[in-house]
Motif scaffolding. Structure first.
Motif, PDB file in Angstrom:
ATOM      1  N   TRP A 116     -26.231  20.763  -1.334  1.00 31.66           N
ATOM      2  CA  TRP A 116     -25.779  21.160  -0.001  1.00 31.66           C
ATOM      3  C   TRP A 116     -24.563  22.064  -0.175  1.00 31.66           C
ATOM      4  O   TRP A 116     -23.701  21.798  -1.022  1.00 31.66           O
ATOM      5  CB  TRP A 116     -25.374  19.942   0.813  1.00 31.66           C
ATOM      6  CG  TRP A 116     -26.466  18.962   1.131  1.00 31.66           C
ATOM      7  CD1 TRP A 116     -27.569  18.680   0.382  1.00 31.66           C
ATOM      8  CD2 TRP A 116     -26.524  18.124   2.291  1.00 31.66           C
ATOM      9  NE1 TRP A 116     -28.304  17.700   1.004  1.00 31.66           N
ATOM     10  CE2 TRP A 116     -27.692  17.338   2.173  1.00 31.66           C
ATOM     11  CE3 TRP A 116     -25.705  17.938   3.404  1.00 31.66           C
ATOM     12  CZ2 TRP A 116     -28.052  16.394   3.132  1.00 31.66           C
ATOM     13  CZ3 TRP A 116     -26.062  16.991   4.357  1.00 31.66           C
ATOM     14  CH2 TRP A 116     -27.235  16.245   4.230  1.00 31.66           C
ATOM     15  N   TRP A 117     -24.449  23.064   0.669  1.00 36.30           N
ATOM     16  CA  TRP A 117     -23.421  24.098   0.513  1.00 36.30           C
ATOM     17  C   TRP A 117     -22.984  24.560   1.897  1.00 36.30           C
ATOM     18  O   TRP A 117     -23.792  24.613   2.823  1.00 36.30           O
ATOM     19  CB  TRP A 117     -24.033  25.242  -0.286  1.00 36.30           C
ATOM     20  CG  TRP A 117     -23.149  26.360  -0.714  1.00 36.30           C
ATOM     21  CD1 TRP A 117     -22.534  26.509  -1.926  1.00 36.30           C
ATOM     22  CD2 TRP A 117     -22.812  27.541   0.043  1.00 36.30           C
ATOM     23  NE1 TRP A 117     -21.840  27.698  -1.969  1.00 36.30           N
ATOM     24  CE2 TRP A 117     -21.989  28.349  -0.768  1.00 36.30           C
ATOM     25  CE3 TRP A 117     -23.129  27.999   1.337  1.00 36.30           C
ATOM     26  CZ2 TRP A 117     -21.470  29.576  -0.350  1.00 36.30           C
ATOM     27  CZ3 TRP A 117     -22.619  29.215   1.764  1.00 36.30           C
ATOM     28  CH2 TRP A 117     -21.795  29.995   0.921  1.00 36.30           C
ATOM     29  N   TYR A 118     -21.708  24.914   2.024  1.00 36.30           N
ATOM     30  CA  TYR A 118     -21.198  25.345   3.345  1.00 36.30           C
ATOM     31  C   TYR A 118     -20.223  26.506   3.163  1.00 36.30           C
ATOM     32  O   TYR A 118     -19.579  26.626   2.118  1.00 36.30           O
ATOM     33  CB  TYR A 118     -20.502  24.168   4.058  1.00 36.30           C
ATOM     34  CG  TYR A 118     -19.282  23.682   3.324  1.00 36.30           C
ATOM     35  CD1 TYR A 118     -19.376  22.732   2.310  1.00 36.30           C
ATOM     36  CD2 TYR A 118     -18.016  24.217   3.620  1.00 36.30           C
ATOM     37  CE1 TYR A 118     -18.249  22.323   1.602  1.00 36.30           C
ATOM     38  CE2 TYR A 118     -16.895  23.818   2.911  1.00 36.30           C
ATOM     39  CZ  TYR A 118     -17.016  22.871   1.904  1.00 36.30           C
ATOM     40  OH  TYR A 118     -15.911  22.486   1.199  1.00 36.30           O
ATOM     41  N   PRO A 119     -20.069  27.349   4.193  1.00 26.74           N
ATOM     42  CA  PRO A 119     -19.099  28.449   4.116  1.00 26.74           C
ATOM     43  C   PRO A 119     -17.677  27.898   4.141  1.00 26.74           C
ATOM     44  O   PRO A 119     -17.392  26.900   4.812  1.00 26.74           O
ATOM     45  CB  PRO A 119     -19.370  29.265   5.384  1.00 26.74           C
ATOM     46  CG  PRO A 119     -20.684  28.802   5.900  1.00 26.74           C
ATOM     47  CD  PRO A 119     -20.870  27.397   5.435  1.00 26.74           C
ATOM     48  N   LYS A 120     -16.800  28.585   3.428  1.00 27.51           N
ATOM     49  CA  LYS A 120     -15.431  28.116   3.220  1.00 27.51           C
ATOM     50  C   LYS A 120     -14.642  27.921   4.517  1.00 27.51           C
ATOM     51  O   LYS A 120     -13.772  27.056   4.589  1.00 27.51           O
ATOM     52  CB  LYS A 120     -14.706  29.124   2.320  1.00 27.51           C
ATOM     53  CG  LYS A 120     -13.576  28.509   1.533  1.00 27.51           C
ATOM     54  CD  LYS A 120     -13.078  29.471   0.469  1.00 27.51           C
ATOM     55  CE  LYS A 120     -11.818  28.931  -0.176  1.00 27.51           C
ATOM     56  NZ  LYS A 120     -11.271  29.909  -1.121  1.00 27.51           N
ATOM     57  N   TYR A 121     -14.952  28.738   5.557  1.00 31.39           N
ATOM     58  CA  TYR A 121     -14.177  28.607   6.801  1.00 31.39           C
ATOM     59  C   TYR A 121     -14.311  27.218   7.418  1.00 31.39           C
ATOM     60  O   TYR A 121     -13.510  26.830   8.258  1.00 31.39           O
ATOM     61  CB  TYR A 121     -14.550  29.701   7.821  1.00 31.39           C
ATOM     62  CG  TYR A 121     -16.021  29.808   8.166  1.00 31.39           C
ATOM     63  CD1 TYR A 121     -16.801  30.834   7.637  1.00 31.39           C
ATOM     64  CD2 TYR A 121     -16.635  28.897   9.031  1.00 31.39           C
ATOM     65  CE1 TYR A 121     -18.146  30.950   7.947  1.00 31.39           C
ATOM     66  CE2 TYR A 121     -17.978  29.003   9.354  1.00 31.39           C
ATOM     67  CZ  TYR A 121     -18.737  30.032   8.810  1.00 31.39           C
ATOM     68  OH  TYR A 121     -20.072  30.142   9.114  1.00 31.39           O
ATOM     69  N   LEU A 122     -15.289  26.433   6.983  1.00 28.73           N
ATOM     70  CA  LEU A 122     -15.450  25.080   7.543  1.00 28.73           C
ATOM     71  C   LEU A 122     -14.441  24.091   6.975  1.00 28.73           C
ATOM     72  O   LEU A 122     -14.293  22.987   7.512  1.00 28.73           O
ATOM     73  CB  LEU A 122     -16.879  24.580   7.305  1.00 28.73           C
ATOM     74  CG  LEU A 122     -17.966  25.353   8.074  1.00 28.73           C
ATOM     75  CD1 LEU A 122     -19.337  24.788   7.761  1.00 28.73           C
ATOM     76  CD2 LEU A 122     -17.714  25.311   9.576  1.00 28.73           C
ATOM     77  N   ASN A 123     -13.740  24.463   5.908  1.00 28.60           N
ATOM     78  CA  ASN A 123     -12.704  23.565   5.373  1.00 28.60           C
ATOM     79  C   ASN A 123     -11.662  23.240   6.444  1.00 28.60           C
ATOM     80  O   ASN A 123     -11.089  22.155   6.451  1.00 28.60           O
ATOM     81  CB  ASN A 123     -12.022  24.196   4.154  1.00 28.60           C
ATOM     82  CG  ASN A 123     -12.857  24.013   2.888  1.00 28.60           C
ATOM     83  OD1 ASN A 123     -13.655  23.079   2.781  1.00 28.60           O
ATOM     84  ND2 ASN A 123     -12.699  24.910   1.930  1.00 28.60           N
ATOM     85  N   GLU A 124     -11.414  24.197   7.356  1.00 27.33           N
ATOM     86  CA  GLU A 124     -10.447  23.955   8.435  1.00 27.33           C
ATOM     87  C   GLU A 124     -11.064  23.165   9.575  1.00 27.33           C
ATOM     88  O   GLU A 124     -10.372  22.437  10.278  1.00 27.33           O
ATOM     89  CB  GLU A 124      -9.929  25.295   8.982  1.00 27.33           C
ATOM     90  CG  GLU A 124      -8.840  25.892   8.119  1.00 27.33           C
ATOM     91  CD  GLU A 124      -8.719  27.395   8.308  1.00 27.33           C
ATOM     92  OE1 GLU A 124      -8.825  27.873   9.459  1.00 27.33           O
ATOM     93  OE2 GLU A 124      -8.541  28.091   7.294  1.00 27.33           O
TER      94      GLU A 124
END
Ligand code: TMO
Length: 315
Positions: A116-124
């Motif tokens: 599973w992988w997500y775009p970095k902007y979701l860290n916030e």
């Protein structure tokens, strides 16, 4: 008399040299059946290997298969070569195939991960990422009309042999897998979400062209161990297997049929030496997924630009 002898001798020598040069390849004109799958780096690499074998004098045939059935075909000798065996998704079927007669032709230099992988902007948006519990706590943000109150996980095509619905259940996650029909849909979904900075978590892997185009991270699930796939008692859920992530540093191997080594030993020796790195595989995918080339043209370009690399495999 003397002259005749000289001619005869040189003709024989010529014949000896001729057959000596060709004795190695091809040992048989029967086509070597190279497996093709449905993601782009594999298609490019399969074509690179096929074209190099042709250059060595072999006949080749490309045989499309899926990531699980291909192993039965390799074990049976119905297909002869697979250039990308990914530990994260094929480990179990590969091991079964080797036990049934397929041949492990060794690993590439590449280190792989599929998860599973997500775009970095979701860290916030979801504090605590990349931990899977933080993702789960944030599930509502990933909800869609299709998944109701559950978060949507954009999953791989069914034939890629994942166990994500089982993993979601084993870990009691508030997510639902929605598989795509083909890889291109994964990237279209990612692009659409990325452009609007919307939540998305999807199946991805490395090496891939994605890392050159999108910033993101893999979700960290409980660390993989072989027992996770076989022993329910292992891991967080004592009643279920698949309560872990895929290997974070997986192998990428090559596999062959038993008849490959018997019928075309020099080809088998060459294929054992074939060795692609992470940047080479990412670049292979990018030629198709970013630059829009066909896998065949991408393979030709790779061969033109990497002569020293493939010549070393032939020696
Ligand atoms: C086997 N794959 C690279 C598609 O995950």
């Amino acid at each position: 008399m003397k002259l005749v002898r000289v001619i005869a001798a040189s003709a024989m020598m010529g014949a000896a040299t001729w057959s000596g040069a060709l004795a190695a390849t091809p040992e048989s004109t029967e086509p070597i059946k190279i497996i093709t799958n449905n993601w782009t780096s594999q298609l490019v690499l399969a074509n690179v290997v096929g074209m190099l074998l042709q250059q060595m004098g072999y006949n080749v045939e490309y045989t499309p298969s899926d990531t699980q059935l291909q192993f039965t075909a390799l074990a049976n000798g119905d297909m002869d070569f697979q250039v990308e065996v990914w530990e994260g998704s094929m480990l179990e079927s590969f091991n079964k195939a080797v036990a049934a007669g397929a041949v492990d032709l060794g690993a590439h230099d590449a280190v792989t991960r599929e998860d599973w992988w997500y775009p970095k902007y979701l860290n916030e948006v979801c504090p605590g990422l990349p931990d899977w519990k933080a993702l789960d706590a944030c599930a509502a943000k990933f909800a869609t009309a299709e998944t109701g109150t559950k978060g949507r996980f954009v999953g791989p095509p069914a034939d890629w042999g994942k166990h994500y619905s089982e993993r979601i259940a084993a870990l009691g996650m508030n997510f639902q897998e929605v598989p795509v029909g083909q890889a291109a849909t994964l990237w279209a979904e990612l692009q659409a979400a990325y452009d609007r900075k919307e939540p998305i978590v999807l199946f991805n892997w490395t090496p891939n062209f994605i890392e050159a185009k999108f910033e993101g991270e893999f979700v960290e699930f409980p660390e993989y161990a072989p027992e996770c796939f076989t022993d329910p008692k292992w891991g967080l859920n004592p009643d279920a297997i698949y309560d872990c992530g895929a290997p974070a540093k997986g192998y990428l191997k090559k596999a062959g049929s038993a008849r490959l080594e018997k019928t075309w030993p020099a080809a088998a020796a060459f294929l054992k030496k074939v060795d692609f790195s992470n940047p080479q595989i990412a670049a292979a995918a990018a030629m198709v997924d970013v630059e829009g080339m066909t896998p065949e043209d991408a393979a030709k370009k790779w061969i033109a630009e990497n002569e020293a690399t493939w010549k070393a495999w032939m020696n």
